[in-house]
Motif scaffolding. Sequence first.
Motif, PDB file in Angstrom:
ATOM      1  N   ILE A 310      10.628  10.478   6.796  1.00  0.00           N
ATOM      2  CA  ILE A 310       9.163  10.567   6.745  1.00  0.00           C
ATOM      3  C   ILE A 310       8.608   9.610   5.695  1.00  0.00           C
ATOM      4  N   ASN A 311       9.237   9.584   4.513  1.00  0.00           N
ATOM      5  CA  ASN A 311       8.786   8.675   3.459  1.00  0.00           C
ATOM      6  C   ASN A 311       8.860   7.222   3.907  1.00  0.00           C
ATOM      7  N   ALA A 312      10.010   6.851   4.501  1.00  0.00           N
ATOM      8  CA  ALA A 312      10.204   5.466   4.925  1.00  0.00           C
ATOM      9  C   ALA A 312       9.220   5.090   6.031  1.00  0.00           C
ATOM     10  N   VAL A 335       0.477   6.620  -0.184  1.00  0.00           N
ATOM     11  CA  VAL A 335      -0.703   7.389  -0.560  1.00  0.00           C
ATOM     12  C   VAL A 335      -1.882   7.006   0.338  1.00  0.00           C
ATOM     13  N   CYS A 336      -1.586   6.271   1.384  1.00  0.00           N
ATOM     14  CA  CYS A 336      -2.638   5.873   2.301  1.00  0.00           C
ATOM     15  C   CYS A 336      -2.690   6.835   3.483  1.00  0.00           C
ATOM     16  N   GLN A 337      -3.581   6.565   4.395  1.00  0.00           N
ATOM     17  CA  GLN A 337      -3.683   7.363   5.608  1.00  0.00           C
ATOM     18  C   GLN A 337      -3.589   6.417   6.808  1.00  0.00           C
ATOM     19  N   PRO A 338      -2.381   5.960   7.143  1.00  0.00           N
ATOM     20  CA  PRO A 338      -2.253   5.010   8.246  1.00  0.00           C
ATOM     21  C   PRO A 338      -2.717   5.622   9.556  1.00  0.00           C
ATOM     22  N   LYS A 339      -3.405   4.849  10.346  1.00  0.00           N
ATOM     23  CA  LYS A 339      -3.905   5.328  11.623  1.00  0.00           C
ATOM     24  C   LYS A 339      -2.897   5.059  12.735  1.00  0.00           C
ATOM     25  N   ARG A 369       0.274  14.074   3.572  1.00  0.00           N
ATOM     26  CA  ARG A 369       0.062  12.711   4.057  1.00  0.00           C
ATOM     27  C   ARG A 369      -1.069  12.631   5.079  1.00  0.00           C
ATOM     28  N   LYS A 370      -1.683  13.769   5.383  1.00  0.00           N
ATOM     29  CA  LYS A 370      -2.784  13.825   6.349  1.00  0.00           C
ATOM     30  C   LYS A 370      -2.386  13.088   7.624  1.00  0.00           C
TER      31      LYS A 370
END
Length: 428
Positions: A310-312, A335-339, A369-370
């Motif tokens: 998940i982290n990677a 720490v971002c919210q990739p779409k 991580r939303k």
Amino acid sequence: MRKYENYLRGKDSLNVTTDSRKVVPGCIFVALKGEHFDGNDFVEQARQAGAEYIISGENALAELQDLARAWRRELGLPVLGITGTNGKTTTKELCAAVLSTRYNLYYTQGNLNNQLGVPLTLLSITRAHEMAIVEMGASHPGDIKELVEIAEPDYGLITNVGKAHLQGFGSFEGVMRTKAELYDFLLAHNGTIFRNADNPYLEKMYLSACKASGLSVERSVSETVCQAKPVLYHTGSMPEGTHLVGGYNAENISAAIAVGGYFGVSEEDALAAIRAYIPSNNRSQLMQTERNTLVVDAYNANPTSMTAAINAFCLSACKASGLSVERSGSHLEAVCQPKAVCYILGAMRELGEYSHTEHQNIVNMLLERKADKVLLVGNEYKDTTAPYPVFENVEALCEYLQREPLSGYTVLLKGSRSNQLEKAIPFL
């Protein structure tokens, strides 16, 4: 084992089968007994088909293991044993790719790494081979001890230790003690240990094994070693140009380079072999379908490997989106919210009393991580606070994907082999 010495002497190779339908003249037939079959019922059939040697009876598996040990001693070639919670198969494959540039090598095929698979691996080695790599798996205390006493490795490498098979091991400490049985054997037989110097758990296991073996421990400014000094390597960073997905593969690559270097393979040649290696069996594979990009790691899952995946995946998605990441402890965490990313995660098996907590921990990671879209497979997730769809099995997931197809997503498929998440690939 002496009873096999005369039989094995002078042979260049062996043909061993546990399937009476595959018996050919001159082969060895092993009549194993399982829950739903009994090879002893086919002994006469095997004899008529031309089996040269037959192992049968209630102790057939133990006899097979004795034969494998005897053959390993007859050949006398160097053997590298590899175990670990995560990455042992990938590390084995990478070490094989590197060492094969210089040696005629035999290595464990597929996932034949248990009490049956290890002896079958040893019995597949021929006199023409110069080296062998034997992968060893474990799910209960004493498993590695049993396997090293069959394979008798001269060299050994533990990739890492993590939370897996906790139901069998009882605790994380149980995992550490069992994996360290490889160190115990090597120290007792003057073998060579390859160890990741960046992993504190491996250092602790190594030092405990040294003390248990009666070897003195020396401490310096930079390291702590015992009289049997290991071959140390560092994780480093992921090299460019490989077919492996996920930064967690850096430690597997570094291990292969270290092993290759010890046996005379230059780093340049090692990297070339690693870049040429293409993963299979749904391990760290990148796939492009007509509608989506898939990261498929659907062969093994436990709390440690799930967290790393998940982290990677999140880190990679952030970088691809040009979004910022920061270092947290020893790991990079996004720490971002990739779409347009989707997590399809299977349940983690054999966790016993730790199952609920560990599945909730995974859900918490996704919530932090939303995550844009999450699909969970396995009833183990139903008792968590997951606000995501939970499917009983992969068939139910596939039905959902047919009704509501994904398009334009980068998808992580991560789960145990028992989840069979690869069945969802045609619907993605």
